[in-house]
Design an enzyme around this catalytic site. Sequence first.
Site, PDB file in Angstrom:
ATOM      1  N   ASP A  25       0.818  -1.222   0.000  1.00  0.00           N
ATOM      2  CA  ASP A  25       0.000   0.000   0.000  1.00  0.00           C
ATOM      3  C   ASP A  25       0.849   1.268   0.000  1.00  0.00           C
ATOM      4  O   ASP A  25       0.323   2.382   0.079  1.00  0.00           O
ATOM      5  CB  ASP A  25      -0.976   0.006   1.174  1.00  0.00           C
ATOM      6  CG  ASP A  25      -0.284   0.067   2.544  1.00  0.00           C
ATOM      7  OD1 ASP A  25       0.973   0.062   2.585  1.00  0.00           O
ATOM      8  OD2 ASP A  25      -1.000   0.113   3.563  1.00  0.00           O
ATOM      9  N   ASP A  98       8.176   5.600  21.055  1.00  0.00           N
ATOM     10  CA  ASP A  98       8.227   7.057  20.959  1.00  0.00           C
ATOM     11  C   ASP A  98       6.895   7.590  21.465  1.00  0.00           C
ATOM     12  O   ASP A  98       5.840   7.282  20.907  1.00  0.00           O
ATOM     13  CB  ASP A  98       8.429   7.453  19.491  1.00  0.00           C
ATOM     14  CG  ASP A  98       9.022   8.843  19.342  1.00  0.00           C
ATOM     15  OD1 ASP A  98       8.787   9.673  20.236  1.00  0.00           O
ATOM     16  OD2 ASP A  98       9.699   9.095  18.330  1.00  0.00           O
ATOM     17  N   ASP A 199       8.812  12.660  23.504  1.00  0.00           N
ATOM     18  CA  ASP A 199       8.811  13.769  22.554  1.00  0.00           C
ATOM     19  C   ASP A 199       8.436  15.078  23.251  1.00  0.00           C
ATOM     20  O   ASP A 199       7.519  15.110  24.082  1.00  0.00           O
ATOM     21  CB  ASP A 199       7.793  13.455  21.443  1.00  0.00           C
ATOM     22  CG  ASP A 199       7.689  14.543  20.409  1.00  0.00           C
ATOM     23  OD1 ASP A 199       8.588  14.622  19.558  1.00  0.00           O
ATOM     24  OD2 ASP A 199       6.712  15.320  20.456  1.00  0.00           O
ATOM     25  N   GLU A 256      13.381  14.468  24.530  1.00  0.00           N
ATOM     26  CA  GLU A 256      13.675  15.490  23.534  1.00  0.00           C
ATOM     27  C   GLU A 256      13.596  16.839  24.233  1.00  0.00           C
ATOM     28  O   GLU A 256      12.520  17.281  24.629  1.00  0.00           O
ATOM     29  CB  GLU A 256      12.665  15.424  22.385  1.00  0.00           C
ATOM     30  CG  GLU A 256      12.967  16.435  21.291  1.00  0.00           C
ATOM     31  CD  GLU A 256      11.833  16.591  20.298  1.00  0.00           C
ATOM     32  OE1 GLU A 256      12.117  16.869  19.128  1.00  0.00           O
ATOM     33  OE2 GLU A 256      10.661  16.459  20.693  1.00  0.00           O
ATOM     34  N   HIS A 331      14.656  11.734  12.493  1.00  0.00           N
ATOM     35  CA  HIS A 331      13.523  11.981  11.598  1.00  0.00           C
ATOM     36  C   HIS A 331      13.224  13.459  11.398  1.00  0.00           C
ATOM     37  O   HIS A 331      12.471  13.819  10.488  1.00  0.00           O
ATOM     38  CB  HIS A 331      12.270  11.287  12.156  1.00  0.00           C
ATOM     39  CG  HIS A 331      11.856  11.821  13.494  1.00  0.00           C
ATOM     40  ND1 HIS A 331      12.569  11.540  14.645  1.00  0.00           N
ATOM     41  CD2 HIS A 331      10.847  12.637  13.872  1.00  0.00           C
ATOM     42  CE1 HIS A 331      12.002  12.158  15.668  1.00  0.00           C
ATOM     43  NE2 HIS A 331      10.952  12.832  15.232  1.00  0.00           N
ATOM     44  N   ASP A 332      13.807  14.324  12.224  1.00  0.00           N
ATOM     45  CA  ASP A 332      13.562  15.767  12.130  1.00  0.00           C
ATOM     46  C   ASP A 332      14.733  16.524  11.518  1.00  0.00           C
ATOM     47  O   ASP A 332      14.681  17.749  11.385  1.00  0.00           O
ATOM     48  CB  ASP A 332      13.298  16.358  13.521  1.00  0.00           C
ATOM     49  CG  ASP A 332      11.895  16.061  14.028  1.00  0.00           C
ATOM     50  OD1 ASP A 332      10.994  15.832  13.200  1.00  0.00           O
ATOM     51  OD2 ASP A 332      11.708  16.056  15.257  1.00  0.00           O
TER      52      ASP A 332
END
Length: 567
Positions: A25, A98, A199, A256, A331-332
């Site tokens: 998908d 996370d 986070d 974080e 990822h950031d």
Amino acid sequence: MNPKWWKECVVYQIYPISFKDSNGDGIGDLQGIISKLDYLQDLGVNMIWVSPIYKSPYHDNGYDISDYLDIMKEFGTMDDFDTLLREIHARDMKLMMDLVLNHTSHEHPWFLESRSSRDNPYRDFYIWRKGKNSGPPNNWESYFSGSVWEYDSLTDEYYLHLYSKYQPDLNWENPVVVDKLHEMIEWWLKKGVDGFRFDAISHIVKAAGLPDADNPNQTATVRAYDLFSHLDDVHTLLQNLFDNVLYLYDIMTVGETSGLGPEQALNYVGDGRRELHMTFQFEHMYLDAASAGSGKWDVVPWSLVKLKEIITNWQKVLHRRGWNANYLCNHDQPRSVSRFGNDGQYRVKSAQMLATFIHMLEGTPYIFQGEEIGMTNIAFDTIDQYRDVETLNYFKEKRAEGVPENEIMNAIYKKSRDNARTPMQWDHNEHAGFTTGVPWIRVNPNYPEINVEEDLKNPESIFKYYKKLIALRKKHKVIVYGEYKLLYPTHEEIYAYTRRLDNDLLVVILNFSDREPIFQMPDEINLKGINMLISNYLPGEKDDLYHLKLRPYEARVYLGKSHLHKH
């Protein structure tokens, strides 16, 4: 030394939507992760950190959670999660979730109730205020541009969101909210998860009265930063979480926490603080920003001398007092080899050098998916090919200001979060073997050359080099616990440092340039009995360590005995 398993592990971050799709998908999923666990075990990592997989409308790639106790259907089911956890543990690895505790999705049942009426029992789960002077309650600006306040006509009030309007902030002053979050965390711990990455955890407390920010020399977000970051009550709330829930489990936690230095970090991770094991610091992530107030998009060349200054400060302050989390990419952030190395001619050598840098520091090293094969930044042709909400908002805002499109796109090429979010490059088949369908975001077109299949075949590959680094870390305690000392702090091309534990002495020499600078081993280090532990080049036949000509992006690590060190 205070040994702990979480100090000795190596963490691999998976961004699930982009890791591996099992059903065609175009979206990565839990079964896809399961299918690649042998690959991760072969790499040698001990801990897998999975970015959010909870039920979510995915306005901010899963960091907007609509149900903490369910799995997003595109990723699979709770049965798939249970299988993933079981298979990870069967391979003697651990799983870190996370978890977003600062805010939920606007589709979370709590928020749907909260916005339904002012006297709803859930109203105080979030932060609602009346507007003032026909506008928002204060002048704070969101991380994703615009006001932190969203007007809701149903009850004629505004709700606060530090991130997007689809991510309303929870009210941690409400003890019922705190209790419900504690229950949820314990639910996952009872399932057997091995840790959490929290986070935006430093933002859970806002300044009393939510006053206007009043520093006219900074952008609105920076002006307000001290009004919603690292406030004293954050530590009280984290200690309560530790005392009531976390201490009962042998887990690993990382927060974080942008915008702090190492002394401030000790308030979170200092020995005996009962809060977190480590935090992600962001000082080195702002090296290429023109100024702290200009935002990440205003990119300037970064300085190795400044990088050394930042890392050295964190290494020295936290030694024997706390613990570092070491990373160059996530990822950031942009891809590390494109940002700090050379993603052209010296892609392989510079990726290996950067890996040496991170894995030889004191602290737990973090690898972001694809970093172990040297994946690079992406430059999409048009803004329509980007998916990141922060990037799209930035483009829209700057176009409205009249900034030329090519200028905006150049900043996006360097700093968009989508640089790290393109699909994992597994092989040279269509869509890099990530999916048999149409991927949710385009694959980097360099995948025929840069992929796992190629790296597994090549004994000199980046993957094979990472594997050696991780194996060395498991073998030599000095790499984990040794005390750091910087050599040549003002050298603009070479980053060199030593690590010392008991009688072991580690010497790390890194060339951060495509030139060939000369490294001179300090006179106080006696070279008798010192041996090369790892290098990304074959050693020269006539190497002179007192006058060593380094090759482009060369990395060398030596191990000797510190009693050979002249004092």
